[in-house]
Design a protein around this motif. Structure first.
Motif, PDB file in Angstrom:
ATOM      1  N   SER A   1      50.181 -38.936 -37.415  1.00 52.61           N
ATOM      2  CA  SER A   1      49.348 -37.925 -36.529  1.00 52.61           C
ATOM      3  C   SER A   1      48.019 -38.728 -36.340  1.00 52.61           C
ATOM      4  O   SER A   1      47.647 -39.733 -36.978  1.00 52.61           O
ATOM      5  CB  SER A   1      49.034 -36.863 -36.987  1.00 52.61           C
ATOM      6  OG  SER A   1      48.355 -36.840 -38.101  1.00 52.61           O
ATOM      7  N   GLU A   2      47.383 -38.748 -35.194  1.00 53.26           N
ATOM      8  CA  GLU A   2      46.087 -39.102 -34.887  1.00 53.26           C
ATOM      9  C   GLU A   2      45.049 -38.792 -36.214  1.00 53.26           C
ATOM     10  O   GLU A   2      44.428 -39.956 -36.453  1.00 53.26           O
ATOM     11  CB  GLU A   2      45.540 -38.547 -33.732  1.00 53.26           C
ATOM     12  CG  GLU A   2      44.171 -39.163 -33.218  1.00 53.26           C
ATOM     13  CD  GLU A   2      43.238 -38.726 -32.037  1.00 53.26           C
ATOM     14  OE1 GLU A   2      42.242 -38.973 -31.889  1.00 53.26           O
ATOM     15  OE2 GLU A   2      44.109 -37.610 -31.612  1.00 53.26           O
TER      16      GLU A   2
ATOM     17  N   GLN B   1      50.949 -40.490 -28.752  1.00 50.69           N
ATOM     18  CA  GLN B   1      50.946 -40.727 -30.308  1.00 50.69           C
ATOM     19  C   GLN B   1      51.654 -42.314 -30.545  1.00 50.69           C
ATOM     20  O   GLN B   1      50.983 -42.889 -31.110  1.00 50.69           O
ATOM     21  CB  GLN B   1      52.168 -39.985 -30.845  1.00 50.69           C
ATOM     22  CG  GLN B   1      52.541 -40.099 -32.410  1.00 50.69           C
ATOM     23  CD  GLN B   1      50.887 -40.110 -33.130  1.00 50.69           C
ATOM     24  OE1 GLN B   1      50.174 -39.415 -32.773  1.00 50.69           O
ATOM     25  NE2 GLN B   1      51.081 -40.838 -34.253  1.00 50.69           N
TER      26      GLN B   1
END
Length: 419
Positions: free
Chosen positions: A5-6, A333
């Protein structure tokens, strides 16, 4: 790529930053901030990437979208320590706060005091809001202001200028003063560079030649009576021709007549005005800083270190070094992961170059990678009397003195074949 994830990417990049600083002893007190755009390919039937936006790609392809990337690199070796990806259709000035916030967060995680940090950025990031953010954070800064916005500085006589550093910056002179800008009064270092003056003069010659050619064409067309446009339309065209920077100061155009058939144009170039313009504005920069204790040489050196981040962007786009774009990832993403590992590759390359430079091997990133690529492995086959299977032995190829020095520096014998 979908497994990170970020937030996880930020954690990983921050931890890598701490390890790099500890392992290589990077000096984080001087950092350069800049932004650029990279291209990505988006399938029109599967356009799911808000981070990739329409814009003018340098590749001149209509199927490409732009992703904005902000980068913070150290003045010590040009090593990237913070990256930030966002939509590519936003002005740099709007992305600057996010990059600064990320930088401060990472800097505190490393355990450093933010007061020792000095960020360097160009005029493209200037705004009162952005500067207020820097002031509140109590960090140092070195930026630049548009000289035309400060005529009082441009009017300072040449007699007040003093050399910056004859050895490091031959011919460059400066005046150390103060200026009020972006809502505050801070130190200003007004510099003059003969090299910059010559470059600006050549560029202005080209701009003038283009404007003169368009005016001559319009003048001839009006003299033939070959126009149906009224006076206001012709005046707008003249204003457009004289619109580029400084042109209206040097070229004077006069339109006579009231109806299309009687419209006539005359114009001339004022060479005296050109000389006054060049003496007043060309070759000058206004550096803006709160580092009052620094010498003018240190301020100039900090501002010129922007070349480090520009070199980093060029290497990200270089197909022989990092080859960032155009990438083929269709979600935010995947694009963020792509940005992460490309910046990581750039960091590794610059750490290699920094280590080689400290050892006396002064190579560019591309030269360094080329020398390392020349260290290869080969297989020798031995036949014992022509019977049975040949015996194979793996050895390294011959190395040049530079390759041998890099081999020893990076202890590549750990990976070399052994008997």
């Amino acid at each position: 790529m979908d497994r990170r994830s970020e937030q996880q990417l930020r954690v990983v990049e921050a931890e890598l930053g701490r390890r790099v600083v500890a392992e290589f002893g990077l000096d984080l007190s001087g950092l350069v901030v800049d932004m650029t755009n990279f291209a990505t390919v988006i399938d029109s039937a599967n356009d799911r990437a808000p981070i990739a936006q329409r814009g003018k790609a340098t590749q001149k392809r209509v199927d490409l979208r732009l992703v904005g990337v902000g980068l913070v690199v150290t003045r010590d070796g040009g090593v990237p320590v913070v990256s930030h990806a966002d939509a590519g259709d936003r002005p740099d000035v709007t992305q600057f706060p996010a990059v600064i916030d990320e930088l401060l967060d990472r800097y505190r995680q490393v355990g450093e005091q933010v007061e020792s940090l000095t960020v360097v950025y160009d005029a493209g990031q200037n705004s009162e809001a952005n500067h207020a953010r820097i002031e509140r954070a109590r960090i140092g800064f070195v930026g630049s202001l548009a000289p035309s916005d400060h005529p009082e500085l441009l009017a300072i006589p040449v007699a007040r200028y003093t050399p910056v550093d004859a050895d490091r910056y031959p011919g460059v002179s400066c005046v150390d003063t103060t200026v009020t800008a972006l809502g505050v009064t801070r130190r200003a270092v007004l510099t003059h560079s003969p090299t910059l003056q010559q470059a600006q003069s050549r560029g202005f010659d080209q701009t003038l030649a283009k404007a003169q050619g368009r005016l001559a064409e319009l003048q001839a067309r009006l003299a033939r009576g070959r126009t149906r446009r009224d006076r206001s339309a012709v005046e707008r065209e003249i204003t457009t021709i004289l619109g580029p920077r400084w042109v209206a100061e040097v070229i004077t155009a006069t339109l006579t007549g009231d109806v299309p058939a009687t419209l006539r144009l005359s114009w001339h170039t004022d060479q005296a005005a050109r000389r006054r313009l060049e003496g007043r504005s060309f070759g000058k920069r206004v550096l803006f800083t709160n580092r009052d204790e620094w010498t003018t040489t240190e301020v100039v050196a900090a501002y010129r270190s922007q070349s480090e981040v520009q070199a980093g962007f060029c290497q990200l786009k270089d197909p022989h070094v990092v080859s960032f774009s155009p990438m083929h990832h269709w979600t935010d993403q995947k694009i963020r992961v792509h940005v992460f590992y490309c910046v990581l590759a750039l960091a590794v390359a610059h750490l290699l170059r920094r280590q080689a430079d400290q050892a006396g091997l002064h190579l560019s990133v591309r030269e360094l990678l080329g020398e390392l690529a020349g260290i290869q492995e080969t297989v020798l086959l031995y036949h014992d009397g022509g019977k049975g299977r040949p015996r194979a032995r793996r050895i390294l190829t011959d190395r040049t003195p530079t390759q041998q020095a890099l081999y020893d520096l990076f202890t590549l014998d750990r990976y070399a074949p052994t008997r």
